[in-house]
Design a protein around this motif. Structure first.
Motif, mmCIF file in Angstrom:
data_model
loop_
_atom_site.group_PDB
_atom_site.id
_atom_site.type_symbol
_atom_site.label_atom_id
_atom_site.label_comp_id
_atom_site.label_asym_id
_atom_site.label_seq_id
_atom_site.Cartn_x
_atom_site.Cartn_y
_atom_site.Cartn_z
ATOM 1 N N ALA A 13 0.849 -1.198 0.000
ATOM 2 C CA ALA A 13 0.000 0.000 0.000
ATOM 3 C C ALA A 13 0.878 1.239 0.000
ATOM 4 N N CYS A 14 0.468 2.249 -0.758
ATOM 5 C CA CYS A 14 1.209 3.512 -0.784
ATOM 6 C C CYS A 14 0.994 4.224 0.553
ATOM 7 N N PRO A 15 2.074 4.661 1.248
ATOM 8 C CA PRO A 15 1.894 5.309 2.550
ATOM 9 C C PRO A 15 1.167 6.646 2.448
ATOM 10 N N GLN A 16 1.112 7.242 1.221
ATOM 11 C CA GLN A 16 0.477 8.553 1.086
ATOM 12 C C GLN A 16 -0.973 8.484 0.628
ATOM 13 N N CYS A 17 -1.289 7.642 -0.380
ATOM 14 C CA CYS A 17 -2.669 7.635 -0.887
ATOM 15 C C CYS A 17 -3.365 6.288 -0.650
ATOM 16 N N ASP A 18 -2.676 5.340 -0.010
ATOM 17 C CA ASP A 18 -3.229 4.010 0.294
ATOM 18 C C ASP A 18 -3.529 3.178 -0.943
ATOM 19 N N VAL A 33 8.059 4.118 -6.995
ATOM 20 C CA VAL A 33 7.112 5.199 -6.708
ATOM 21 C C VAL A 33 5.685 4.779 -7.062
ATOM 22 N N CYS A 34 4.721 5.442 -6.410
ATOM 23 C CA CYS A 34 3.304 5.139 -6.609
ATOM 24 C C CYS A 34 2.855 5.676 -7.972
ATOM 25 N N LYS A 35 2.096 4.826 -8.711
ATOM 26 C CA LYS A 35 1.643 5.257 -10.042
ATOM 27 C C LYS A 35 0.576 6.345 -9.935
ATOM 28 N N ARG A 36 -0.133 6.327 -8.815
ATOM 29 C CA ARG A 36 -1.256 7.259 -8.672
ATOM 30 C C ARG A 36 -0.793 8.641 -8.207
ATOM 31 N N CYS A 37 0.041 8.680 -7.117
ATOM 32 C CA CYS A 37 0.386 9.994 -6.553
ATOM 33 C C CYS A 37 1.862 10.331 -6.687
ATOM 34 N N GLY A 38 2.685 9.368 -7.114
ATOM 35 C CA GLY A 38 4.109 9.655 -7.301
ATOM 36 C C GLY A 38 4.937 9.577 -6.022
#
Ligand SMILES: [Zn+2]
Length: 209
Positions: A13-18, A33-38
């Motif tokens: 899970a992304c720690p910033q946007c889950d 890096v997260c594809k959704r929020c970077g």
């Protein structure tokens, strides 16, 4: 109708946007890096076990000078006085400031030292392949301690009190203060060198065997 159970073992899970994504396979020093929020989802740190062992040992070696050597010397109207961290705690207890003495001991000594000891123990167990289910619980508890590190607050406190004292008296910085600041830096650096994802992987593999 039966619903297939979903396995999240290979998800992260992304720690910033889950946002959930598949756990990437990374080489040492690489980041994902997260594809959704970077935001940074995962990082494979370089040589995590050896670096954590070195930082934790260095911090623990600084413990004695940090507690016994004088922190700050104050000279005013021809008199010179200096006190170590242990002296400060003893003076607080002698003056019935028990709550402040206990808080000072917990935040300046107990928490950093327990973090260093715990990081040393975890890294040593992983390095020597001594992985037990108890170590998994131990590592989970170690994460709880992260929220108790107050390095910035204490450094700020020291700076403010020194700034106020400069006007009243002549100050000299003791070796104890240098050792104490280095000890707190080592305690914080442990979070930088310790690779949580790598340790969880090692713990999972060790428990499955
Ligand atoms: Zn994200």
């Amino acid at each position: 109708m039966s619903v297939e159970p979903v396995s999240y073992d290979h998800m992260i899970a992304c720690p910033q946007c889950d946002g959930l994504s598949t756990k990437p396979l990374l080489m040492e020093g690489q980041k994902a890096v997260c594809k959704r929020c970077g935001g940074k989802v995962m990082e494979r740190k370089r040589d995590p076990i050896r670096r954590t062992l070195a930082v934790a040992l260095a911090g623990l070696l600084l413990l004695l000078p940090a507690t016994v050597l004088p922190l700050i010397g104050v000279s005013a109207v021809g008199l010179f006085n200096q006190a170590s961290l242990l002296d400060c705690i003893a003076i607080l207890i002698a003056n019935d400031y028990h709550l402040i003495a206990v808080s000072l001991t917990i935040f300046t000594l107990a928490v950093p030292v327990i973090r260093l000891l715990a990081a040393l123990y975890i890294s040593w167990c992983i390095r020597t392949k001594r992985i037990t289910p108890a170590l998994v619980h131990f590592f989970r508890s170690y994460h709880q301690l992260d929220s108790w590190t107050m390095l910035h607050v204490f450094l700020l406190g020291i700076m403010v009190s020194m700034y106020k004292l400069v006007a009243l008296a002549e100050l000299s910085i003791g070796l104890g203060l240098v050792a104490f600041i280095l000890l707190l830096i080592c305690s914080t650096l442990v979070s930088v060198t310790l690779d949580k994802h790598y340790i969880w992987e090692q713990l999972e593999n060790g428990c499955e065997q």
